[in-house]
Design a protein around this motif. Structure first.
Motif: not given
Lengths: 388, 313
Positions: B142-161
């Motif tokens: 779940k954790r890996r998928l949660n991170i993957g969901a933040g990458l789908l749109h190829h962001p310039r800035l990734l914010v990981l809390d």
């Protein structure tokens, strides 16, 4: 795909995968409407057996028995001849007949005497309606007899010779009390139980959408999905409208499906399809607004569940979803008109009885939309805060 | 020539009622940089993250990404990939349904959605579980998928809390490697943690947060150099640790002392020479020292030195 449709589509998919959605949106309203209809079936075609003991066999007694067994009376009752007063009592007690009439010996001849014999009605607490109907029929007959007696006494008192008593009595017997009441219902059709309880139950279970949808919102929020949506390039309004759209579509589908099935399978009369559809849509809009209001007012999932339950059962009680509003006290009938479901029930009842098209439901639709504007306005401000 | 900052936070302030959560925080992150916000629970890290992602309006200050203000320009959010601290996925939807839904929130065309969902599933090593419901996944998946969901749109800035909270060591290692890869690919990463080791291992620059304030900022080396020739001494002990800490503070040459539930941490110059004095102090107040660990200064020692408290309770 616009975000609004995306959110609504996702919510609907989740909702329809949940078996409780099918149970509460379709199976439960159909089942309960059918059960209610079955339970109230006897009230639509009233008919009972009346035991008659004729110990007199005189002219007036025979006339009374003949009138009870006439074609007109047979639509309401069937006469069962009984041998004695004690047999009548036993038959009523055992439920073989719902009520009994005992005509005592000498009844006909006693009518010309100063103190005529009385007719006796044997009743049971288990058949109060039948007892009242019997009292009414016999009362109507005795009123006629008393009128005859009065007219003969009046003729004699104003100088008619005593020798003409027989002639006067015969003439009086041909007269009828001139004042009669004639029933003219405003509805062309009788409101059958299934025609009342089909919309009543469909609406009652539609109201449960408020509970489901508000809970789903708070579950989404607790799972961080509202926040994830807000982190995307969407405004709070798009999220709210998407969620509202799913409630609207689900509510409309549930109401329409129950309407179609109860019409086709149970013969429920929903009236003009167009008018019923518009009335249903107005009601679903009000459910959407009430859902948004619950989301706006509640702070937690538990609060939302509590508020929604109060609202659903409060509205169902006030609006006449459990009992026919026509048999409620005047205050309840008035309060029902302040609820969207009460207005809708009135509209559906009118469509099933008076008939007519849009004009028959224009007033309930207006009232429901007014309620929606008031609740929706309050909800808009509060629910935006919930999303933010 | 210095690169233009991708994320710029200027003098951010935010209060909740009377409680001030963030007090005048400013920092910036350049493309390819992994910036760690290190601080104990309740320091204000998540509040900062939420302001950076546009989820929380600051009382004062401004957040901009590529020079565009986050709070007044909704489209800027397409540049940001947000990975919340808690798993934010629909448990009753499959992995691919979750990803498709989230990808479409960013208004990606259908063919791109298909491609990105496949990419992310591959990245998360979940391609074979694409059609399984998320509630059947392990915590690490779940954790890996949660991170993957933040990458789908190829962001310039990734914010990981705090992306590794509650994760097993193997999954944690995998996540940290991925984060380093994101940095190497040119993505700017804002990473919050209260694990000093993670910040040291992953981040190219670290901001230390305490009570809503940025109390120090720099590379690991820059921060540790603030301590000079000091050592960090950690003594696991039993007995009255508060009294022991007070006794340690009274020893000349000791800079800072903090207690945890089962240990006393000391920062001092020439730590090894201090050991006899520290042990003598423990004997005087009847505290039993079980183990002693003398290490070179690290970020935890920096935090202890700057705040007088331990990073972890």
């Amino acid at each position: 795909m616009p975000a609004v449709l995306l959110i609504a589509g996702k919510d609907l998919r989740q909702r329809l995968r949940d078996r409780s959605a099918i149970v509460l949106g379709l199976i439960a309203p159909l089942l309960i409407a059918a059960l209610m209809s079955f339970a109230f079936k006897g009230t639509e075609s009233f008919h009972y057996s009346l035991g008659v003991v004729n110990d007199d066999h005189g002219a007036v007694a025979s006339q009374l028995v003949k009138s009870l067994d006439s074609k007109a009376s047979r639509t309401v009752l069937s006469v069962v001849a009984l041998s004695s007063a004690s047999v009548a009592r036993t038959s009523v007690r055992d439920g073989h007949v719902a009520a009994a009439l005992v005509i005592p010996a000498g009844f006909s001849t006693s009518l010309s005497a100063p103190h005529p014999e009385s007719l006796a009605i044997v009743t049971s607490v288990n058949h109060q309606v039948e007892a009242n109907v019997t009292r009414s029929i016999v009362g109507s007959f005795t009123a006629q007899v008393n009128a005859d007696r009065l007219s003969v006494e009046t003729a004699l008192a104003t100088g008619a010779p005593a020798s003409s008593l027989t002639t006067l009595s015969a003439e009086a017997a041909t007269l009828r009390i001139p004042l009669q009441s004639i029933e003219r219902p405003i509805g062309a059709d009788q409101l059958s139980a299934i025609s009342y309880y089909s919309p009543a139950m469909a609406i009652f279970f539609l109201l449960f959408t408020i509970s489901f949808a508000s809970r789903s919102f708070f579950v989404d929020r607790a799972e961080g999905m509202i926040e994830r949506m807000r982190a995307a390039p969407l405004g709070p309004a798009e999220i709210l409208v998407g969620k509202a759209l799913s409630v609207f579509v689900y509510g409309t589908l549930s109401l329409a499906t129950v309407g179609v099935i109860t019409s086709a399978a149970f013969g429920a009369n929903w009236g003009s399809p167009l008018a019923a559809c518009l009335l249903g849509l107005a009601l679903v809009i009000s459910v959407v607004c009430l859902t948004a209001l619950v989301i706006g007012v509640a702070r937690t999932q538990r609060q939302a569940e509590g508020f929604a339950s109060l609202l659903v059962f409060g509205l169902a009680l006030l609006g006449g979803n459990f009992i026919m509003i026509s048999s409620s006290p005047p205050l309840m009938r008035t309060l029902a008109l302040f609820t969207p479901n009460g207005e809708a029930m009135r509209g559906f009842s009118d469509l099933a009885t008076i008939g007519g098209g849009l004009s028959a439901v224009a007033r309930p639709i207006e009232a429901i939309l007014l309620i929606s504007v008031v609740t929706g306005g309050a909800a808009l401000t509060l629910a935006r805060r919930a999303v933010s | 020539m210095a690169q233009r900052a991708l994320l710029r936070c200027e003098n951010l302030r935010r209060s909740f009622g009377d409680r001030s959560a963030v007090e005048g925080i400013s920092f910036s992150i350049e493309p390819g940089e992994i910036y760690g916000l290190l601080g104990p629970n309740g320091a204000g890290k998540t509040t900062i993250i939420k302001m950076v992602c546009g989820l929380l309006e600051p009382d004062a200050g401004e957040v901009s990404v590529e020079g565009r203000p986050v709070h007044s320009d909704l489209s800027v959010r397409s540049l940001i990939g947000y990975v919340p601290q808690d798993i934010a996925l629909y448990p009753d939807l499959t992995a691919s349904e979750n990803l498709r839904f989230i990808a479409r929130l960013y208004k990606l065309p259908s063919d791109v959605v298909r491609q990105r969902v496949a990419e992310v599933l591959e990245l998360c090593e979940l391609s074979d579980r694409a059609n399984d419901r998320v509630d059947s996944f392990s915590g690490g998946m779940k954790r890996r998928l949660n991170i993957g969901a933040g990458l789908l749109h190829h962001p310039r800035l990734l914010v990981l809390d705090e992306p590794t909270v509650g994760v097993d060591p193997q999954s944690r290692h995998s996540i940290l490697e991925r984060v380093q890869e994101f940095g190497r690919s040119g993505m700017a990463v804002l990473y919050t943690t209260h694990y000093m080791e993670e910040a040291e291992h992953v981040c190219s620059r670290v901001g230390i947060i305490d009570h809503g304030r940025l109390i120090a900022e720099g590379t690991r080396r820059e921060l540790v150099e603030q301590l000079g020739e000091r050592d960090r001494i950690e003594m696991s002990a039993t007995g009255n640790l508060e009294a022991f800490a007070a006794a340690c503070r009274a020893i000349p040459g000791v800079d800072s002392v903090a207690t945890t539930s089962d240990a006393v941490q000391v920062v001092a110059g020439e730590g090894r020479r201090m050991l006899p004095l520290l042990l003598e102090a423990s004997e005087q107040i009847d505290v039993t020292v079980n183990t002693i660990d003398v290490t070179e200064p690290n970020l935890e020692a920096v935090f202890l030195h700057l705040t007088g408290t331990a990073l972890r309770d």
